[in-house]
Design an enzyme around this catalytic site. Structure first.
Site, PDB file in Angstrom:
ATOM      1  CG  HIS A 116      -9.647  -2.167  -5.555  1.00  0.00           C
ATOM      2  ND1 HIS A 116      -8.312  -2.130  -5.224  1.00  0.00           N
ATOM      3  CD2 HIS A 116      -9.711  -2.780  -6.771  1.00  0.00           C
ATOM      4  CE1 HIS A 116      -7.609  -2.712  -6.179  1.00  0.00           C
ATOM      5  NE2 HIS A 116      -8.423  -3.100  -7.140  1.00  0.00           N
ATOM      6  CE1 TYR A 152      -9.513  -5.381 -11.087  1.00  0.00           C
ATOM      7  CE2 TYR A 152      -9.323  -3.092 -10.373  1.00  0.00           C
ATOM      8  CZ  TYR A 152      -9.032  -4.432 -10.198  1.00  0.00           C
ATOM      9  OH  TYR A 152      -8.258  -4.818  -9.126  1.00  0.00           O
ATOM     10  CD  GLU A 175      -3.418  -8.153  -2.552  1.00  0.00           C
ATOM     11  OE1 GLU A 175      -4.076  -8.918  -3.287  1.00  0.00           O
ATOM     12  OE2 GLU A 175      -3.835  -7.739  -1.455  1.00  0.00           O
ATOM     13  CG  ASP A 235      -6.595 -11.367  -4.521  1.00  0.00           C
ATOM     14  OD1 ASP A 235      -5.885 -11.875  -3.625  1.00  0.00           O
ATOM     15  OD2 ASP A 235      -7.186 -10.279  -4.393  1.00  0.00           O
ATOM     16  NE  ARG A 269      -6.822  -7.608  -6.668  1.00  0.00           N
ATOM     17  CZ  ARG A 269      -7.933  -8.039  -7.231  1.00  0.00           C
ATOM     18  NH1 ARG A 269      -8.605  -7.242  -8.040  1.00  0.00           N
ATOM     19  NH2 ARG A 269      -8.402  -9.259  -6.996  1.00  0.00           N
ATOM     20  CG  HIS A 287     -14.936  -9.360  -3.438  1.00  0.00           C
ATOM     21  ND1 HIS A 287     -15.596  -8.783  -2.382  1.00  0.00           N
ATOM     22  CD2 HIS A 287     -13.670  -8.870  -3.381  1.00  0.00           C
ATOM     23  CE1 HIS A 287     -14.769  -7.971  -1.727  1.00  0.00           C
ATOM     24  NE2 HIS A 287     -13.599  -8.014  -2.324  1.00  0.00           N
ATOM     25  CG  HIS A 319      -6.069  -4.846   3.022  1.00  0.00           C
ATOM     26  ND1 HIS A 319      -5.568  -5.981   3.611  1.00  0.00           N
ATOM     27  CD2 HIS A 319      -6.265  -5.155   1.717  1.00  0.00           C
ATOM     28  CE1 HIS A 319      -5.482  -6.940   2.692  1.00  0.00           C
ATOM     29  NE2 HIS A 319      -5.886  -6.470   1.533  1.00  0.00           N
ATOM     30  CG  ASP A 328      -4.431 -10.183   0.140  1.00  0.00           C
ATOM     31  OD1 ASP A 328      -4.744 -10.726  -0.939  1.00  0.00           O
ATOM     32  OD2 ASP A 328      -5.018  -9.179   0.598  1.00  0.00           O
ATOM     33  CG  ASP A 343     -24.839 -35.242  12.428  1.00  0.00           C
ATOM     34  OD1 ASP A 343     -24.675 -35.202  11.195  1.00  0.00           O
ATOM     35  OD2 ASP A 343     -24.955 -36.291  13.075  1.00  0.00           O
ATOM     36  CG  HIS A 386      -9.446  -7.115   4.354  1.00  0.00           C
ATOM     37  ND1 HIS A 386     -10.448  -6.476   3.696  1.00  0.00           N
ATOM     38  CD2 HIS A 386      -8.640  -7.600   3.379  1.00  0.00           C
ATOM     39  CE1 HIS A 386     -10.269  -6.577   2.382  1.00  0.00           C
ATOM     40  NE2 HIS A 386      -9.171  -7.265   2.174  1.00  0.00           N
ATOM     41  CD  GLU A 410      -5.275  -5.150  -2.315  1.00  0.00           C
ATOM     42  OE1 GLU A 410      -5.995  -5.789  -3.086  1.00  0.00           O
ATOM     43  OE2 GLU A 410      -5.255  -5.330  -1.079  1.00  0.00           O
TER      44      GLU A 410
HETATM   45  N1  GLY Z   1      -7.720 -10.804  -1.303  1.00  0.00           N
HETATM   46  C1  GLY Z   1      -8.439  -9.758  -0.704  1.00  0.00           C
HETATM   47  C2  GLY Z   1      -7.813  -8.455  -0.914  1.00  0.00           C
HETATM   48  O1  GLY Z   1      -6.917  -8.320  -1.723  1.00  0.00           O
HETATM   49  O2  GLY Z   1      -8.106  -7.505  -0.238  1.00  0.00           O
HETATM   50 MN    MN Z   2      -5.522  -7.402  -0.366  1.00  0.00          MN
HETATM   51 MN    MN Z   3      -5.845  -9.941  -2.484  1.00  0.00          MN
END
Ligand code: GLY
Ligand code: MN
Ligand code: MN
Length: 442
Positions: A347, A386, A406, A257, A404, A240, A351, A268, A37, A358, A382
């Site tokens: 990737h 790798y 971003e 990140d 990376r 991730h 986004h 982000d 609970d 996202h 971003e």
């Molecule tokens: N932190 C998630 C992305 O960069 O899309």
């Molecule tokens: Mn991102």
């Molecule tokens: Mn990110």
């Protein structure tokens, strides 16, 4: 603009997008059980939050566009001293009606009876089809009951329309309030990334850095916008990675990140820096390449450009650099046609960003064409590289490196504004930030 005015303006925009004779239902978020609970901290549903600033569960926003009349109807929890003793203050029905300038407001406890009355007369019903399954089932049951009264003169909704694409289109263009919140999120994120650069060193653990950043996010705003990635060395190769529990080692890079949220608006941001505070020759070569790609992409941002074009630019700069470093053989044109970059850059480059990290905006229009950038949109840029430990196409000196970078970019009339520009990313700035001191508790 007062926030209340902004909510009303967004509701009005949405009401004008509904077919005449329609009703739209936007439920608040629900509590989620964590264990027996106890519950996870409540996080308001983004669609509801976009249209109304009420931070409560057990609430429902109804928009009605009927007979040329637009109405905003609100359901929320009633005041209740005992419930408020356990779970905190509620705004209450009367105050909510006044504060959010609703045309009508009712207690949420008997929403089904009242909603059944409200549905009568409308032909179409709009709901977000991608969430709130339990609520959707309850509404369908109400509609079924109404459909049994076939002799009634007024219609009840017999057409369902998905609200998600409409809200996605609206949420794509941020208003001045939203931009302000995203700037606040970016400022907090700047302090946390600078803190991380100053604190990280061999002997510390990823969890030390993660905890310090979480503290700074919470101290100055509303916590993290998503689970932070604090990845030393080859942990950066797991895109991730969120375990954040390994020791940091001299000679490694650390990829972070992590972004704060402010009033639920996300930032982000990714930065990669040396644990020792000084890039090695190989790290510097690869870092500079990713940075060049990122800056080249950011410079392209402006009205009319597409995310596809930005991604293609990242690919071009990265491929050219990989050829110059001898990691790829062949020509740029050949590699632009094949998939060789995916091995090192698996990737996308961008986004949408907003209430969700996202964000739910569309990427293509109804003809399948890519959405062109327009003032008020916010996107990430971003790129990364790798190099897996077991990849025999990679010279051993580069194996195990993941980078990376971003930033969060607002599209403006003339081009762009980098909301996260204050966070160090040039090699010299990063090394200076790593050499600086930080006081966490002040
Ligand atoms: N932190 C998630 C992305 O960069 O899309
Ligand atoms: Mn991102
Ligand atoms: Mn990110």
């Amino acid at each position: 603009m007062r926030e209340q005015t902004a909510f009303r303006a967004r509701q009005t925009k949405l009401l004008h997008m509904l077919k005449p004779g329609s009703i739209a239902l936007i439920p608040a978020g629900s509590l989620a059980t964590r264990s027996n609970d106890t519950e996870f901290p409540f996080r308001q549903d983004s669609q509801f939050k976009y249209l109304l600033g009420l931070e409560e569960h057990d609430a429902l926003l109804v928009l009605s566009n009927l007979d040329g009349k637009m109405r905003t109807i609100l359901f929320c929890q009633e005041k209740n001293a005992l419930a408020e003793l356990w779970s905190g203050k509620r705004i209450g029905v009367e105050r909510a009606k006044e504060l959010f300038n609703a045309d009508e407001a009712y207690p949420h406890a008997n929403w089904k009876e009242k909603l059944a009355e409200l549905l009568v007369g409308h032909k179409s019903l709009y709901m977000d089809f991608f969430s709130h399954d339990t609520f959707f089932t309850q509404v369908k049951s109400l509609l079924y009951q109404l459909s049994l009264t076939k002799k009634r003169k007024e219609p009840s909704p017999s057409e369902f329309v998905n609200l998600a694409p409409l809200l996605g289109r609206l949420r794509l263009i941020k208003d001045s309030n939203e931009i302000e919140f995203m700037k606040r999120a970016a400022e907090i994120t700047n302090r946390a990334h600078r803190g991380a650069m100053a604190l990280a060193k061999a002997g510390k653990n990823e969890k030390d850095i993660n905890a310090a950043m979480e503290y700074l996010f919470q101290r100055d705003g509303g916590g993290n916008a998503y689970e932070s990635i604090v990845a030393g060395g080859e942990n950066a190769l797991v895109l991730h990675y969120i375990e954040n529990d390994c020791a940091l080692r001299d000679g490694d890079l650390i990829l972070i990140d992590a972004g704060a949220q402010f009033n639920l608006y996300a930032s982000d941001v990714s930065r990669t820096f040396p644990v020792s505070g000084k890039f090695s020759k190989e790290q510097r070569e690869l870092y500079q390449l990713v940075l060049d790609a990122q800056k080249s992409c950011i410079q392209m941002v402006g009205p009319g450009k597409t995310l596809g074009e930005i991604h293609a630019e990242a690919g071009k700069v990265l491929l050219q650099g990989l050829i110059e470093l001898g990691i790829l053989t062949g020509t740029l044109e050949e590699h632009q046609k094949d998939d060789s970059l995916k091995r090192y850059y698996p990737h996308g480059t961008s986004h949408w960003l907003g209430l969700d990290v996202h964000d739910n905006g569309p990427y293509r229009d109804s003809k399948g064409e890519e959405i062109g950038l327009a003032p008020g949109m916010v996107l990430t840029v971003e790129p990364g590289l790798y190099f897996q430990l077991d990849d025999d196409t990679v010279p051993s000196k580069y194996k195990g490196i993941g980078i990376r970078i971003e930033d969060d970019i607002l599209v403006t009339e003339k081009g762009y504004e980098n909301l996260t520009a204050a966070i160090p990313k040039e090699i010299k700035e990063v090394e200076e930030a790593c050499a600086s001191e930080v006081t966490l508790f002040c």
